[in-house]
Design a protein around this motif. Structure first.
Motif, PDB file in Angstrom:
ATOM      1  N   ILE A 211       0.826  -1.217   0.000  1.00 27.34           N
ATOM      2  CA  ILE A 211       0.000   0.000   0.000  1.00 27.34           C
ATOM      3  C   ILE A 211       0.855   1.259   0.000  1.00 27.34           C
ATOM      4  N   LYS A 212       1.906   1.271   0.799  1.00 29.44           N
ATOM      5  CA  LYS A 212       2.696   2.493   0.962  1.00 29.44           C
ATOM      6  C   LYS A 212       3.815   2.628  -0.063  1.00 29.44           C
ATOM      7  N   GLN A 213       4.487   1.531  -0.382  1.00 33.80           N
ATOM      8  CA  GLN A 213       5.676   1.616  -1.235  1.00 33.80           C
ATOM      9  C   GLN A 213       5.439   1.214  -2.687  1.00 33.80           C
ATOM     10  N   LYS A 214       4.330   0.494  -2.951  1.00 29.04           N
ATOM     11  CA  LYS A 214       4.101  -0.019  -4.297  1.00 29.04           C
ATOM     12  C   LYS A 214       2.873   0.594  -4.967  1.00 29.04           C
ATOM     13  N   ARG A 215       2.357   1.668  -4.428  1.00 27.55           N
ATOM     14  CA  ARG A 215       1.177   2.297  -5.023  1.00 27.55           C
ATOM     15  C   ARG A 215       1.498   2.767  -6.441  1.00 27.55           C
ATOM     16  N   GLY A 216       0.675   2.354  -7.380  1.00 25.60           N
ATOM     17  CA  GLY A 216       0.862   2.743  -8.767  1.00 25.60           C
ATOM     18  C   GLY A 216       2.009   2.042  -9.470  1.00 25.60           C
ATOM     19  N   LYS A 217       2.571   0.984  -8.854  1.00 27.08           N
ATOM     20  CA  LYS A 217       3.740   0.312  -9.433  1.00 27.08           C
ATOM     21  C   LYS A 217       3.472  -1.146  -9.816  1.00 27.08           C
ATOM     22  N   LEU A 218       2.239  -1.612  -9.633  1.00 29.21           N
ATOM     23  CA  LEU A 218       1.915  -2.999  -9.934  1.00 29.21           C
ATOM     24  C   LEU A 218       1.246  -3.092 -11.301  1.00 29.21           C
ATOM     25  N   PHE A 219       1.231  -4.305 -11.876  1.00 29.37           N
ATOM     26  CA  PHE A 219       0.471  -4.486 -13.102  1.00 29.37           C
ATOM     27  C   PHE A 219      -0.331  -5.776 -13.046  1.00 29.37           C
ATOM     28  N   PHE A 220      -1.368  -5.820 -13.862  1.00 32.77           N
ATOM     29  CA  PHE A 220      -2.340  -6.913 -13.826  1.00 32.77           C
ATOM     30  C   PHE A 220      -2.607  -7.409 -15.242  1.00 32.77           C
ATOM     31  N   VAL A 221      -2.777  -8.731 -15.383  1.00 31.72           N
ATOM     32  CA  VAL A 221      -3.112  -9.345 -16.665  1.00 31.72           C
ATOM     33  C   VAL A 221      -4.305 -10.271 -16.470  1.00 31.72           C
ATOM     34  N   GLY A 222      -5.305 -10.149 -17.347  1.00 27.66           N
ATOM     35  CA  GLY A 222      -6.468 -11.019 -17.253  1.00 27.66           C
ATOM     36  C   GLY A 222      -7.232 -11.090 -18.560  1.00 27.66           C
ATOM     37  N   TYR A 223      -7.881 -12.230 -18.792  1.00 25.40           N
ATOM     38  CA  TYR A 223      -8.703 -12.429 -19.988  1.00 25.40           C
ATOM     39  C   TYR A 223     -10.132 -11.968 -19.695  1.00 25.40           C
ATOM     40  N   SER A 224     -10.329 -10.672 -19.683  1.00 26.38           N
ATOM     41  CA  SER A 224     -11.610 -10.068 -19.309  1.00 26.38           C
ATOM     42  C   SER A 224     -12.628 -10.175 -20.445  1.00 26.38           C
ATOM     43  N   SER A 225     -13.883 -10.431 -20.083  1.00 21.23           N
ATOM     44  CA  SER A 225     -14.945 -10.632 -21.074  1.00 21.23           C
ATOM     45  C   SER A 225     -15.375  -9.343 -21.769  1.00 21.23           C
ATOM     46  N   ASP A 226     -14.932  -8.199 -21.267  1.00 20.84           N
ATOM     47  CA  ASP A 226     -15.291  -6.927 -21.908  1.00 20.84           C
ATOM     48  C   ASP A 226     -14.144  -6.359 -22.749  1.00 20.84           C
ATOM     49  N   TYR A 227     -13.091  -7.182 -22.972  1.00 21.82           N
ATOM     50  CA  TYR A 227     -11.883  -6.656 -23.604  1.00 21.82           C
ATOM     51  C   TYR A 227     -11.203  -7.716 -24.468  1.00 21.82           C
ATOM     52  N   PRO A 228     -10.633  -7.355 -25.634  1.00 25.08           N
ATOM     53  CA  PRO A 228     -10.747  -6.056 -26.299  1.00 25.08           C
ATOM     54  C   PRO A 228     -11.993  -6.001 -27.171  1.00 25.08           C
ATOM     55  N   ASP A 229     -12.440  -4.807 -27.498  1.00 26.27           N
ATOM     56  CA  ASP A 229     -13.615  -4.615 -28.338  1.00 26.27           C
ATOM     57  C   ASP A 229     -13.151  -4.295 -29.757  1.00 26.27           C
ATOM     58  N   PRO A 230     -13.289  -5.244 -30.700  1.00 31.06           N
ATOM     59  CA  PRO A 230     -12.779  -5.025 -32.059  1.00 31.06           C
ATOM     60  C   PRO A 230     -13.432  -3.850 -32.783  1.00 31.06           C
ATOM     61  N   SER A 231     -14.571  -3.374 -32.262  1.00 26.59           N
ATOM     62  CA  SER A 231     -15.253  -2.257 -32.918  1.00 26.59           C
ATOM     63  C   SER A 231     -14.616  -0.913 -32.595  1.00 26.59           C
ATOM     64  N   LYS A 232     -13.697  -0.887 -31.622  1.00 28.13           N
ATOM     65  CA  LYS A 232     -13.060   0.369 -31.243  1.00 28.13           C
ATOM     66  C   LYS A 232     -11.799   0.608 -32.058  1.00 28.13           C
ATOM     67  N   GLU A 233     -11.499   1.879 -32.236  1.00 31.12           N
ATOM     68  CA  GLU A 233     -10.346   2.277 -33.033  1.00 31.12           C
ATOM     69  C   GLU A 233      -9.060   1.677 -32.470  1.00 31.12           C
ATOM     70  N   GLY A 234      -8.274   1.070 -33.350  1.00 31.19           N
ATOM     71  CA  GLY A 234      -6.998   0.495 -32.957  1.00 31.19           C
ATOM     72  C   GLY A 234      -7.067  -0.975 -32.623  1.00 31.19           C
TER      73      GLY A 234
END
Length: 321
Positions: A211-234
């Motif tokens: 909480i104190k030393q790693k805030r904003g320094k972590l990353f997450f990976v997941g196969y989310s059902s809302d992502y990616p949306d092929p209809s969006k630019e890029g």
């Protein structure tokens, strides 16, 4: 999308009694059949590991989950697609299962040894029927619906013997805080894919440090059902659709701790259950938390905050101090 760090607001919602706990597996269809689970013991799983990452010599390591210029505007979404076949992205994949009553679903899993995949308990056993899934397989590094190699689709054989889980949800389902904080599972797969794709390490890191030393320094990976949306630019080239390319988000945080589990603000959705929250320590990737659910305002439907498992359960299983 990314939730704001509103830990005090979360507690207020709990007190008001209008928060529901939601799991994050991706569920698809229904039939009927039954199967009684047999909970294995630690010796049956034969988990061997020291918690250190492993990168095969033939794989390059990449800090970015994509190669070259991804060409997708950052403003569309905090997440970007995981398009790299390099390590450590190679270790993360889709878990595809069929419940005892014939319902198909998917979650996210990570190799933590040559033939062991880490995910959530609710990705291998139903929190409602308390029965083990009748089919489970792991496909590493799925990008646009395709694995790196078609033959690298590993199965879990003899599921009752080769799956170890922290809870069977018989005592109150996800409404029981103890079940929430034990929502982990380890699966033995029938191919040593970790030798080819590598595996991540894990570390049990204190809440105060995260909480104190790693805030904003972590990353997450997941196969989310809302992502990616092929209809969006890029995203037009990701034709396989949602849930078939993992989303990557950096700059997220553990924002609180209660009843032996974490709260986090990484972007999640159905299908991202079991996804790793990762910190790079001395240049190596370690899982420091395991995504497993979210708190939602039952009146407005607004996502409030997400839940994650602490990693000390793996230390307890392996006898690692």
């Amino acid at each position: 999308m990314r939730k704001p760090s509103i830990y005090k607001q979360l507690l207020a919602f709990f007190i008001a009694g209008i928060v529901i706990f939601t799991t994050l597996g991706g569920w698809i269809s229904v039939q009927a059949e039954t199967e009684s689970p047999i909970s294995p013991n630690t010796e049956q799983l034969n988990l061997v590991g020291d918690g250190k990452p492993f990168k095969p010599d033939h794989l390059e390591q990449s800090e970015k989950p994509y190669d070259g210029d991804r060409g997708i505007p950052r403003g569309i979404d905090n997440r970007i697609p995981m398009l790299s076949r390099n390590y450590p992205w190679s270790t993360i994949g889709r878990i595809e299962g069929t419940t005892a009553d014939g319902e198909s679903y998917y979650c996210t899993g990570t190799l933590v040894a040559s033939d062991i995949v880490l995910t959530n308990a609710h990705c291998v056993i139903s929190s409602e029927t308390h029965q083990l899934s009748k089919q489970l397989r792991f496909i590493p590094n799925v990008i646009n619906g395709k694995p790196q190699s078609p033959g690298d689709m590993a199965k879990v054989q003899n599921i009752a013997k080769n799956v170890l889980y922290g809870t069977d949800f018989k005592d109150g389902g996800f409404n029981n805080v103890k079940n929430q904080s034990n929502d982990w599972a380890l699966m033995i797969i029938n191919q040593p894919l970790g030798r080819k794709y590598g595996h991540l390490g894990w570390k049990s890191v204190s809440a105060s440090t995260l909480i104190k030393q790693k805030r904003g320094k972590l990353f997450f990976v997941g196969y989310s059902s809302d992502y990616p949306d092929p209809s969006k630019e890029g995203y037009e080239s990701l034709t396989a659709g949602k849930g078939l390319t993992a989303g990557y988000e950096d700059g997220c945080s553990i924002v609180g701790e209660e009843s032996n589990h974490f709260y986090h603000d990484c972007a999640t959705a159905s299908g991202s259950s079991g996804g790793p929250i990762i910190d790079v320590i001395d240049g190596l990737p370690y899982i420091v938390a395991l995504n497993n659910g979210e708190a939602t305002n039952s009146i407005t439907g607004q996502d409030i905050i997400n839940f994650a498992m602490k990693m000390d359960f793996l230390d307890n299983l392996t006898g690692r101090k």
